[in-house]
Design a protein around this motif. Structure first.
Motif, mmCIF file in Angstrom:
data_model
loop_
_atom_site.group_PDB
_atom_site.id
_atom_site.type_symbol
_atom_site.label_atom_id
_atom_site.label_comp_id
_atom_site.label_asym_id
_atom_site.label_seq_id
_atom_site.Cartn_x
_atom_site.Cartn_y
_atom_site.Cartn_z
ATOM 1 N N ALA A 14 -1.429 -8.913 12.463
ATOM 2 C CA ALA A 14 -2.843 -8.755 12.778
ATOM 3 C C ALA A 14 -3.547 -7.982 11.678
ATOM 4 C CB ALA A 14 -3.025 -8.026 14.117
ATOM 5 N N GLU A 15 -4.737 -8.448 11.325
ATOM 6 C CA GLU A 15 -5.569 -7.707 10.375
ATOM 7 C C GLU A 15 -6.206 -6.542 11.118
ATOM 8 O OE1 GLU A 15 -9.877 -8.329 8.410
ATOM 9 O OE2 GLU A 15 -8.536 -10.055 8.255
ATOM 10 N N MET A 16 -6.137 -5.351 10.524
ATOM 11 C CA MET A 16 -6.662 -4.163 11.200
ATOM 12 C C MET A 16 -7.663 -3.421 10.328
ATOM 13 S SD MET A 16 -3.552 -2.410 13.239
ATOM 14 C CE MET A 16 -2.582 -3.329 14.430
ATOM 15 N N ILE B 157 0.378 2.826 0.683
ATOM 16 C CA ILE B 157 0.637 1.920 1.802
ATOM 17 C C ILE B 157 1.702 2.472 2.734
ATOM 18 C CG2 ILE B 157 1.611 -0.341 2.410
ATOM 19 C CD1 ILE B 157 -1.329 -0.401 1.568
ATOM 20 N N PHE B 158 2.725 3.120 2.173
ATOM 21 C CA PHE B 158 3.793 3.610 3.050
ATOM 22 C C PHE B 158 3.267 4.654 4.026
ATOM 23 C CE2 PHE B 158 4.239 7.189 0.124
ATOM 24 C CZ PHE B 158 4.611 8.220 0.962
ATOM 25 N N GLU B 159 2.177 5.355 3.669
ATOM 26 C CA GLU B 159 1.600 6.328 4.576
ATOM 27 C C GLU B 159 0.963 5.637 5.780
ATOM 28 O OE1 GLU B 159 -0.398 9.871 2.708
ATOM 29 O OE2 GLU B 159 -0.314 8.582 0.924
ATOM 30 N N LEU B 160 0.290 4.517 5.536
ATOM 31 C CA LEU B 160 -0.280 3.745 6.641
ATOM 32 C C LEU B 160 0.830 3.236 7.546
ATOM 33 C CD1 LEU B 160 -2.580 3.610 4.357
ATOM 34 C CD2 LEU B 160 -3.324 1.543 5.550
ATOM 35 N N GLY C 293 4.724 0.247 11.808
ATOM 36 C CA GLY C 293 4.885 -1.170 11.493
ATOM 37 C C GLY C 293 4.918 -1.352 9.990
ATOM 38 N N ARG C 294 4.910 -2.600 9.553
ATOM 39 C CA ARG C 294 4.937 -2.912 8.136
ATOM 40 C C ARG C 294 3.652 -3.625 7.727
ATOM 41 N NH1 ARG C 294 10.247 -3.142 6.115
ATOM 42 N NH2 ARG C 294 11.426 -1.463 7.114
ATOM 43 N N VAL C 295 3.197 -3.368 6.520
ATOM 44 C CA VAL C 295 2.078 -4.137 5.983
ATOM 45 C C VAL C 295 2.645 -5.448 5.455
ATOM 46 C CG1 VAL C 295 0.286 -4.260 4.215
ATOM 47 C CG2 VAL C 295 0.705 -2.113 5.419
ATOM 48 N N PHE D 117 -1.045 -6.121 9.236
ATOM 49 C CA PHE D 117 0.165 -5.440 9.684
ATOM 50 C C PHE D 117 1.053 -6.368 10.506
ATOM 51 C CE2 PHE D 117 -2.218 -1.636 8.722
ATOM 52 C CZ PHE D 117 -1.233 -0.717 8.364
ATOM 53 N N SER D 118 2.352 -6.178 10.372
ATOM 54 C CA SER D 118 3.337 -6.803 11.243
ATOM 55 C C SER D 118 3.918 -5.703 12.125
ATOM 56 C CB SER D 118 4.449 -7.454 10.412
ATOM 57 O OG SER D 118 5.486 -7.936 11.250
ATOM 58 N N LEU D 119 3.783 -5.883 13.450
ATOM 59 C CA LEU D 119 4.250 -4.828 14.360
ATOM 60 C C LEU D 119 4.409 -5.372 15.765
ATOM 61 C CD1 LEU D 119 1.285 -2.360 15.119
ATOM 62 C CD2 LEU D 119 0.998 -4.668 14.276
ATOM 63 N N ASP D 120 4.949 -4.527 16.632
ATOM 64 C CA ASP D 120 5.154 -4.888 18.023
ATOM 65 C C ASP D 120 3.802 -5.025 18.716
ATOM 66 O OD1 ASP D 120 5.699 -4.562 20.947
ATOM 67 O OD2 ASP D 120 7.749 -4.241 20.237
ATOM 68 N N ARG D 121 3.634 -6.093 19.490
ATOM 69 C CA ARG D 121 2.356 -6.329 20.158
ATOM 70 C C ARG D 121 1.937 -5.132 21.014
ATOM 71 N NH1 ARG D 121 -0.978 -10.406 22.028
ATOM 72 N NH2 ARG D 121 0.227 -12.035 20.998
ATOM 73 N N ASP D 122 2.896 -4.466 21.645
ATOM 74 C CA ASP D 122 2.573 -3.346 22.524
ATOM 75 C C ASP D 122 1.975 -2.159 21.770
ATOM 76 O OD1 ASP D 122 3.518 -4.793 24.656
ATOM 77 O OD2 ASP D 122 5.498 -3.850 24.664
#
Length: 220
Positions: free
Chosen positions: A149-151, A162-165, A171-173, A199-204
């Motif tokens: 999802a784009e955030m 980026i690693f700070e985000l 999640g991962r960019v 970002f790629s991450l868990d939907r929850d």
């Protein structure tokens, strides 16, 4: 929320109907009154005949109270001009403009106006730029658990790596869109003004991640 759309072609009409189905108020502008036929008889939003970058026309469409503005007419120059008027004269923060010439993307991105080229245009992509981003994932894995999802990211993050985000979101960019071009970031890649972060991450974790990135980063 109130949305204003310029251009009642196929994309504009589809976007207007989708936003209204989601419970939002919609005003759509077009110079050709017959174009509103694309909306169908069930559309209850405001139809405004006029030029989309004219200030009086925009006022009639309720731009002063608009959460977002989408310029999706058939002209690049008209779309960008209208998007700039909406942002710079009326203070609408969420704007998006349709373009036919992908080569102009870098210029428009530098103006701070998200653009989508015709070759990859869908109303879903407009929604991702107008609505809270996690509500319209770009990709969901077959299990429904993992999404891309784009955030939106608070401007205070500019200059952070980026690693700070990633560390605060959990999640991962997956990739960045920078000046109209996609790029795969490294851990030490620095977030720049105008970057679109996917970002790629868990939907929850979507809602929590959005709240975190909408706030300023923690102090070093």
């Amino acid at each position: 929320m109130h949305f204003v759309i310029m251009g009642c072609g196929r994309v504009g009409a589809s976007l207007a109907r989708a936003l209204e189905r989601a419970g939002h108020e919609v005003a759509i502008i077009d110079q050709d009154e017959t174009a509103f036929r694309r909306l169908g008889t069930s559309f209850e939003g405001r139809r405004v005949v006029g030029v989309g970058f004219d200030r009086d026309t925009l006022r009639e469409a309720g731009i002063a109270n608009a959460y977002a503005f989408a310029a999706v007419s058939s002209g690049d120059n008209s779309n960008i001009l209208a998007a700039r008027v909406a942002r710079e004269k009326f203070g609408v923060e969420n704007v998006v403009a349709r373009i036919y010439d992908p080569g102009r993307a870098e210029i428009y991105q530098r103006l701070g106006i998200p653009t989508v080229a015709t070759v990859k245009w869908t109303s879903d992509q407009v929604l991702r730029r107008l609505l809270p981003q996690g509500h319209v994932p770009e990709y969901t894995d077959p299990s429904g658990r993992i999404v891309i999802a784009e955030m939106p990211v608070n401007a205070a993050w500019v200059g952070r790596r980026i690693f700070e985000l990633e560390s605060v979101v959990g999640g991962r960019v997956a990739y960045l869109s920078r000046l109209g071009e996609g790029m795969l970031p490294k851990a030490d890649t620095v977030y720049q003004d105008g970057d679109l972060v996917h970002f790629s991450l868990d939907r929850d974790r979507l809602a929590e991640a959005e709240r975190t990135l909408d706030a300023a980063p923690p102090a070093h």
